[in-house]
Design a protein around this motif. Structure first.
Motif, PDB file in Angstrom:
ATOM      1  N   ILE A  71      14.543  21.454   1.410  1.00 45.12           N
ATOM      2  CA  ILE A  71      13.424  22.185   0.788  1.00 45.12           C
ATOM      3  C   ILE A  71      12.727  23.022   1.860  1.00 45.12           C
ATOM      4  N   GLU A  72      12.502  22.391   3.037  1.00 39.64           N
ATOM      5  CA  GLU A  72      11.798  23.133   4.093  1.00 39.64           C
ATOM      6  C   GLU A  72      12.583  24.372   4.502  1.00 39.64           C
ATOM      7  N   MET A  73      13.905  24.213   4.712  1.00 38.20           N
ATOM      8  CA  MET A  73      14.696  25.339   5.219  1.00 38.20           C
ATOM      9  C   MET A  73      14.817  26.459   4.200  1.00 38.20           C
ATOM     10  N   ARG A  74      15.059  26.110   2.956  1.00 37.68           N
ATOM     11  CA  ARG A  74      15.365  27.178   1.992  1.00 37.68           C
ATOM     12  C   ARG A  74      14.115  27.790   1.402  1.00 37.68           C
ATOM     13  N   ASP A  75      12.997  27.012   1.457  1.00 36.02           N
ATOM     14  CA  ASP A  75      11.839  27.416   0.665  1.00 36.02           C
ATOM     15  C   ASP A  75      10.569  27.609   1.472  1.00 36.02           C
ATOM     16  N   ARG A  76      10.424  26.900   2.601  1.00 34.18           N
ATOM     17  CA  ARG A  76       9.100  26.868   3.227  1.00 34.18           C
ATOM     18  C   ARG A  76       9.010  27.646   4.524  1.00 34.18           C
ATOM     19  N   VAL A  77      10.133  27.823   5.235  1.00 36.03           N
ATOM     20  CA  VAL A  77      10.020  28.327   6.613  1.00 36.03           C
ATOM     21  C   VAL A  77       9.380  29.706   6.714  1.00 36.03           C
ATOM     22  N   ASP A  78       9.413  30.492   5.620  1.00 40.65           N
ATOM     23  CA  ASP A  78       8.739  31.783   5.719  1.00 40.65           C
ATOM     24  C   ASP A  78       7.420  31.832   4.945  1.00 40.65           C
ATOM     25  N   ASP A  79       6.870  30.652   4.603  1.00 43.89           N
ATOM     26  CA  ASP A  79       5.558  30.618   3.933  1.00 43.89           C
ATOM     27  C   ASP A  79       4.433  30.611   4.973  1.00 43.89           C
ATOM     28  N   ALA A  80       3.323  31.257   4.598  1.00 39.26           N
ATOM     29  CA  ALA A  80       2.189  31.329   5.528  1.00 39.26           C
ATOM     30  C   ALA A  80       1.623  29.926   5.812  1.00 39.26           C
ATOM     31  N   ASP A  81       1.527  29.074   4.794  1.00 45.44           N
ATOM     32  CA  ASP A  81       0.921  27.749   5.030  1.00 45.44           C
ATOM     33  C   ASP A  81       1.816  26.898   5.931  1.00 45.44           C
ATOM     34  N   TYR A  82       3.122  27.054   5.801  1.00 47.62           N
ATOM     35  CA  TYR A  82       4.046  26.319   6.669  1.00 47.62           C
ATOM     36  C   TYR A  82       3.846  26.771   8.117  1.00 47.62           C
ATOM     37  N   ARG A  83       3.724  28.075   8.288  1.00 44.81           N
ATOM     38  CA  ARG A  83       3.612  28.594   9.662  1.00 44.81           C
ATOM     39  C   ARG A  83       2.282  28.174  10.294  1.00 44.81           C
ATOM     40  N   LEU A  84       1.258  28.133   9.487  1.00 48.04           N
ATOM     41  CA  LEU A  84      -0.046  27.696  10.010  1.00 48.04           C
ATOM     42  C   LEU A  84       0.034  26.211  10.417  1.00 48.04           C
ATOM     43  N   GLN A  85       0.643  25.402   9.574  1.00 45.84           N
ATOM     44  CA  GLN A  85       0.775  23.977   9.902  1.00 45.84           C
ATOM     45  C   GLN A  85       1.646  23.777  11.136  1.00 45.84           C
ATOM     46  N   ARG A  86       2.659  24.599  11.268  1.00 48.36           N
ATOM     47  CA  ARG A  86       3.533  24.521  12.453  1.00 48.36           C
ATOM     48  C   ARG A  86       2.738  24.873  13.717  1.00 48.36           C
ATOM     49  N   ALA A  87       1.898  25.912  13.619  1.00 49.78           N
ATOM     50  CA  ALA A  87       1.075  26.300  14.775  1.00 49.78           C
ATOM     51  C   ALA A  87       0.118  25.164  15.143  1.00 49.78           C
ATOM     52  N   LEU A  88      -0.438  24.526  14.121  1.00 45.03           N
ATOM     53  CA  LEU A  88      -1.371  23.418  14.378  1.00 45.03           C
ATOM     54  C   LEU A  88      -0.626  22.238  15.013  1.00 45.03           C
ATOM     55  N   GLU A  89       0.577  21.993  14.530  1.00 41.82           N
ATOM     56  CA  GLU A  89       1.391  20.901  15.074  1.00 41.82           C
ATOM     57  C   GLU A  89       1.548  21.058  16.590  1.00 41.82           C
ATOM     58  N   LEU A  90       1.841  22.290  17.005  1.00 46.09           N
ATOM     59  CA  LEU A  90       2.061  22.540  18.437  1.00 46.09           C
ATOM     60  C   LEU A  90       0.764  22.345  19.218  1.00 46.09           C
TER      61      LEU A  90
END
Ligand code: FAD
Length: 455
Positions: free
Chosen positions: A365-384
């Motif tokens: 689900i993450e690869m096909r659907d989420r990796v280019d979503d804004a909320d995913y990218r924001l959460q990824r930035a926060l993770e780092l």
């Protein structure tokens, strides 16, 4: 009953990835190891299939190769992948790094090269490999097995059997005849087709080599991994049935060209043989295999895909199988007999296998659907950022799975807690500026214990 460890010999079924690695590990520890492999010797006959198929190798797999002293030989063939190169439909590909820097990367390795190196390593350590010999039947009472192939058909004695014979394991089927192993396969309603990007006109890579390319398209996707010979193996994942595009509505190469024109326009010119590849290559099935038991006292045990085949979306099936090999070798060292070793192995590894199977399904689900979503990218930035603020305590999900050897079951539990923290901290936000750092830090400290040995 079998001999106790160190006095008996061990028979491995399958000289695929796990079987060949395990044969190396056990031979190095002084075991007498014999391996039976259904296919011909790939060093003589070429690797079955002939196509370039590659796999992502990560820390768990690399560590196992190091234990077998096979890492140097294998890594000569590997191509570094720093992150995901995400190709949105609108164009403008963007690299999303997997880790913090080039110390946190995964590696693309050809299945054929990897298997050949491991077969050589196993033989060099003294294992005896028999090719064109498949396990057909087992008499567990007499401890004999029927081995068939290339005109041979014979019953041979064994001390103990280890099934590294993959998702369609013959040993598993034989065990199921004498004991209830609680086998279940949940087939995914999506399948896959392999295609190829050839080298560019001057023998160069046609797209960025040091990345795993993804074309996410909501309920389906394409990925491409680089090969040493400057090709890319492309895998198209689609639902089997249902509205366009599915394998039912894209039944042949001509229809596939139509799909790529509309949905993967930047990939289409990279795959000149798309129509032929699509028509020639089979449509692969994907599933999750679970068993209630992996072993039959001290007489037989399963590992790798034979015990826990999984969908490939975390790139961990082989990595997990290699981790199984290291675990089994050390239980065999420590236990007084095979039955104790196998029971301890299964008790350790079953929860971890179940965890990575679950995470592999989630990652589709993450690869096909989420990796280019804004909320995913924001959460990824926060993770780092949280990783920097709380080293050893907040470890991003992908990092735990791919760049550490934290047990998968621990990684799953922590990832679920961390996801909640990320979702709550970014709710209603579109930038990190608005994050309430005091509240997030307090949550991290409250909900996550520090992890020893984590980066
Ligand atoms: P196998 O590699 O299947 O080996 C089994 C061996 O047993 C074979 O050599 C077979 O010929 C032999 N055999 C079978 N039956 C018999 C018999 N009766 N007698 C004797 N020999 C027999 N994993 C990753 O870590 N990273 C990835 O990027 C990745 N990508 C994948 C992509 C796809 C499309 C798929 C389908 C899988 C992917 N995987 C990946 C998973 C990985 O391929 C498997 O987890 C891995 O191959 C398991 O190794 P194994 O040795 O258990 O089984």
């Amino acid at each position: 009953m079998p001999d106790s460890p160190r006095r008996g010999s061990i028979t491995i079924i399958g000289a695929g990835l796990a079987g060949a690695l395990l044969a190396t590990l056990l031979s190095r520890r002084g075991w007498r190891v014999e391996v039976f492999e259904r296919r011909g010797d790939p060093r003589l006959s070429g690797y079955a299939g002939g196509r370039s198929i590659n796999l992502a190798l990560a820390e768990r797999g690399l560590h196992a190769l190091q234990q077998a002293a096979a890492d140097e030989a294998v890594m000569r063939h590997a191509v570094m992948m720093r992150g995901r190169m995400v190709h949105p439909l609108a164009g403008g590909a963007e690299l999303q790094r997997y880790g913090r820097d080039d110390s946190e990367v995964i590696w693309s390795i050809s299945r054929a090269d990897l298997n050949l190196e491991l077969i050589d390593a196993a033989e060099a350590e003294g294992a005896v490999l028999h090719f064109d010999r498949r396990l057909e039947e087992v008499d567990f009472d007499a401890c004999t097995m029927r081995i068939v192939g290339d005109g041979h058909d014979e019953w041979r004695p064994f001390t103990t059997l280890i099934g590294a014979d993959g998702a369609g394991s013959a040993l598993r089927a034989q065990m199921a005849r004498v004991v209830d192993i609680g086998e279940r396969t949940d087939w995914l309603d999506h399948g896959y087709k392999e295609l190829e990007i050839p080298p560019g006109p001057h023998g160069s890579f046609r797209i960025e080599p040091n990345a795993l390319h993804i074309w996410p398209r909501d309920h389906y996707m394409c990925i491409a991994l680089p090969n040493e010979e400057r090709t890319f193996t492309v895998t198209l994942f689609l639902p089997h049935e249902g509205p366009w595009p599915s394998f039912a509505t894209v039944p042949d190469g001509a229809a596939a060209v139509g799909l790529f024109e509309r949905r993967f326009p930047d990939a289409l010119p990279l795959i000149p043989m798309l129509e032929d590849d699509f028509d020639r290559n089979p449509t692969g099935m994907l599933g999750t295999l679970t068993l209630r038991r992996w072993h039959l006292d001290g007489r037989a045990v399963l590992l790798g895909d034979a015990a826990h085949a999984m969908v490939p979306f975390h790139g961990q099936g082989m990595n997990c199988a290699f981790e199984d090999c290291v675990a089994l070798a050390s239980h065999l060292d420590a236990a007084p007999d095979f039955a104790t070793a196998y029971a301890a192995f299964a008790a350790q590894r079953m929860p971890d296998a179940a965890a990575i199977q679950h995470m592999a399904l989630e990652n589709y689900i993450e690869m096909r659907d989420r990796v280019d979503d804004a909320d995913y990218r924001l959460q990824r930035a926060l993770e780092l950022r949280l990783q920097e603020r709380h080293p050893g305590r907040f470890i991003p999900h992908y990092t735990m799975v791919s760049f550490t050897r934290i047990p998968y079951s621990v990684a799953l539990t922590r990832s679920q807690v961390q996801r909640g923290i990320l979702q709550r901290a970014t709710a209603g936000l579109d930038r990190l500026d608005g994050v309430d750092w005091a509240a997030v830090d307090a949550e991290v400290l409250r909900l996550l214990e520090p992890l020893a040995a984590a980066s």
